[in-house]
Design an enzyme around this catalytic site. Structure first.
Site, mmCIF file in Angstrom:
data_model
loop_
_atom_site.group_PDB
_atom_site.id
_atom_site.type_symbol
_atom_site.label_atom_id
_atom_site.label_comp_id
_atom_site.label_asym_id
_atom_site.label_seq_id
_atom_site.Cartn_x
_atom_site.Cartn_y
_atom_site.Cartn_z
ATOM 1 N N GLY A 98 2.925 -1.119 4.192
ATOM 2 C CA GLY A 98 2.815 0.195 3.948
ATOM 3 C C GLY A 98 4.245 0.818 3.919
ATOM 4 O O GLY A 98 4.915 0.544 2.878
ATOM 5 N N GLY A 99 4.757 1.497 4.627
ATOM 6 C CA GLY A 99 6.132 1.945 4.660
ATOM 7 C C GLY A 99 7.169 1.345 4.069
ATOM 8 O O GLY A 99 8.081 1.793 3.072
ATOM 9 N N GLY A 110 2.010 2.479 10.722
ATOM 10 C CA GLY A 110 2.981 3.538 10.708
ATOM 11 C C GLY A 110 3.499 4.191 11.984
ATOM 12 O O GLY A 110 4.285 4.824 12.200
ATOM 13 N N SER A 138 3.228 -1.906 10.380
ATOM 14 C CA SER A 138 4.492 -1.846 10.823
ATOM 15 C C SER A 138 5.151 -3.232 10.282
ATOM 16 O O SER A 138 6.064 -3.794 10.889
ATOM 17 C CB SER A 138 4.806 -1.410 12.147
ATOM 18 N N GLU A 177 -6.978 4.560 7.462
ATOM 19 C CA GLU A 177 -6.678 5.857 6.969
ATOM 20 C C GLU A 177 -8.094 6.466 6.379
ATOM 21 O O GLU A 177 -8.380 7.728 6.454
ATOM 22 C CB GLU A 177 -5.616 6.081 6.356
ATOM 23 N N HIS A 222 -9.559 1.042 4.457
ATOM 24 C CA HIS A 222 -8.518 1.112 5.065
ATOM 25 C C HIS A 222 -8.505 2.361 6.336
ATOM 26 O O HIS A 222 -9.442 3.003 6.222
ATOM 27 C CB HIS A 222 -7.220 1.850 4.247
ATOM 28 N N GLU A 267 -5.605 -5.197 10.566
ATOM 29 C CA GLU A 267 -4.628 -3.977 10.579
ATOM 30 C C GLU A 267 -4.971 -3.207 11.967
ATOM 31 O O GLU A 267 -5.921 -2.226 11.922
ATOM 32 C CB GLU A 267 -4.838 -2.943 9.399
ATOM 33 N N ASN A 302 0.871 -1.360 -0.016
ATOM 34 C CA ASN A 302 -0.047 0.074 -0.125
ATOM 35 C C ASN A 302 0.849 1.230 0.061
ATOM 36 O O ASN A 302 1.518 1.438 1.011
ATOM 37 C CB ASN A 302 -0.719 -0.200 1.365
ATOM 38 N N TRP A 303 0.984 2.050 -1.178
ATOM 39 C CA TRP A 303 1.970 2.925 -1.330
ATOM 40 C C TRP A 303 1.386 4.150 -0.725
ATOM 41 O O TRP A 303 2.058 5.460 -0.737
ATOM 42 C CB TRP A 303 2.454 2.992 -2.743
ATOM 43 N N LYS A 304 0.011 4.177 -0.507
ATOM 44 C CA LYS A 304 -0.548 5.392 0.165
ATOM 45 C C LYS A 304 -0.363 6.745 -0.861
ATOM 46 O O LYS A 304 -0.387 6.445 -1.882
ATOM 47 C CB LYS A 304 -0.248 5.794 1.663
HETATM 48 P P1 PGA Z 1 2.660 0.625 7.369
HETATM 49 O O1 PGA Z 1 0.946 0.734 6.996
HETATM 50 O O2 PGA Z 1 3.208 -0.899 7.071
HETATM 51 O O3 PGA Z 1 3.510 1.892 7.175
HETATM 52 O O4 PGA Z 1 2.485 0.372 9.215
HETATM 53 C C1 PGA Z 1 0.293 -0.396 6.689
HETATM 54 C C2 PGA Z 1 -1.011 0.190 6.131
HETATM 55 O O5 PGA Z 1 -1.479 1.206 6.501
HETATM 56 O O6 PGA Z 1 -1.503 -0.624 5.219
#
Ligand code: PGA
Length: 258
Positions: free
Chosen positions: A234-235, A173, A213, A97, A95, A167, A9-11
């Site tokens: 994500g990150g 994050g 994470s 977010e 998600h 999640e 997930n590159w956001k």
């Molecule tokens: P993260 O994000 O790996 O940076 O914690 C995961 C996600 O939001 O899908």
């Protein structure tokens, strides 16, 4: 046996040029992968270029969100028809977010899930509790409710492609990963709820990913657990080397799954 799925997930990161550069470095790094299904979810502006670059490569391209209607006066939105027209195959739904910043609710998650299935997009439905909910011992009821509402009115006959992602919001994050024990326990809650709402057969075939994470060094301990079928990253998915290492580590350990 559920196939391991590792999704990025590159956001709101990467331009089309940066996404293409990622692929150029990434493909050689995963050339021996046969174990994991890999899905990259870039920003909407990168979808067409990535779909083109990934053609006849062992990588699927998905969106991070979509509207549930086919078309209409919904400024700024993208429909399932538009996603399939350019060759996207997967879509993230709900998600945290989106829930937190863009008023996504369990009702819109349910509408989007039905639309994704109707358009043959593989939906990756995100659920997870906030820290206060965990600390108030509400994790089970939060997860059961999110899963039930997401699946409301879904015909079991069309539900097989659904993927869930657990999640925990406090792990996204933050660098704080759920322990293997916490993650496995949550995955079992989700799987049991799928059995209750859909069927026990679907509960044993539907994949549940862990997200929050995930890094190269914890991908192993998470993806070898019985009910964890992959990761939503994500990150650590923004760098081709760290994402490829996650794929490799998860794949080597998932084969030892009970
Ligand atoms: P993260 O994000 O790996 O940076 O914690 C995961 C996600 O939001 O899908």
């Amino acid at each position: 046996m559920r196939k391991l799925l590792i999704a990025a997930n590159w956001k709101m990161h990467k331009t089309p040029i940066e996404s293409s550069a990622f692929l150029t470095s990434f493909f050689p790094l995963i050339k021996n992968n046969t174990t994991a299904e890999i899905v990259l979810c870039p920003a909407m502006t990168c979808l067409p270029a990535l779909v083109d670059a990934a053609r006849s490569r062992p990588v699927f391209i998905g969106a991070q969100n979509m509207h549930w209607k086919n078309e209409g006066a919904y400024t700024g939105e993208t429909s399932p028809v538009m996603l399939t027209a350019i060759g996207a195959t997967h879509v993230l739904i709900g998600h945290s977010e989106r829930r937190q910043y863009f008023a996504e609710t369990d009702t819109t998650v349910n509408l989007k899930l039905k639309a994704a299935l109707a358009h043959s997009l593989v939906p990756i439905v995100c659920v997870g509790e906030h820290l206060e909910e965990r600390e108030s011992d509400l994790t089970r009821s939060v997860l059961e409710l999110q899963v039930s509402l997401a699946l409301e009115g879904i015909d079991p006959a069309v539900a097989a492609p659904i993927v869930f992602a657990y999640e925990p919001v406090w792990a996204i994050g933050t660098g704080r990963t759920a322990t293997a024990e916490i993650a496995e326990e949550a995955h079992v809650i989700i799987r049991n709820q799928i059995a209750k709402i859909l069927t026990p057969e679907l509960a044993s075939s539907i994949r549940i990913l862990y997200g929050g994470s995930v890094k190269p060094d914890n991908a192993q301990s998470l993806c070898c657990l019985k009910d964890i079928d992959g990761a939503l990253v994500g990150g650590a998915s923004l760098d081709p080397h760290s994402f490829a290492e996650i794929v490799r580590n998860a794949a080597s350990h998932s084969q030892a799954r009970p």
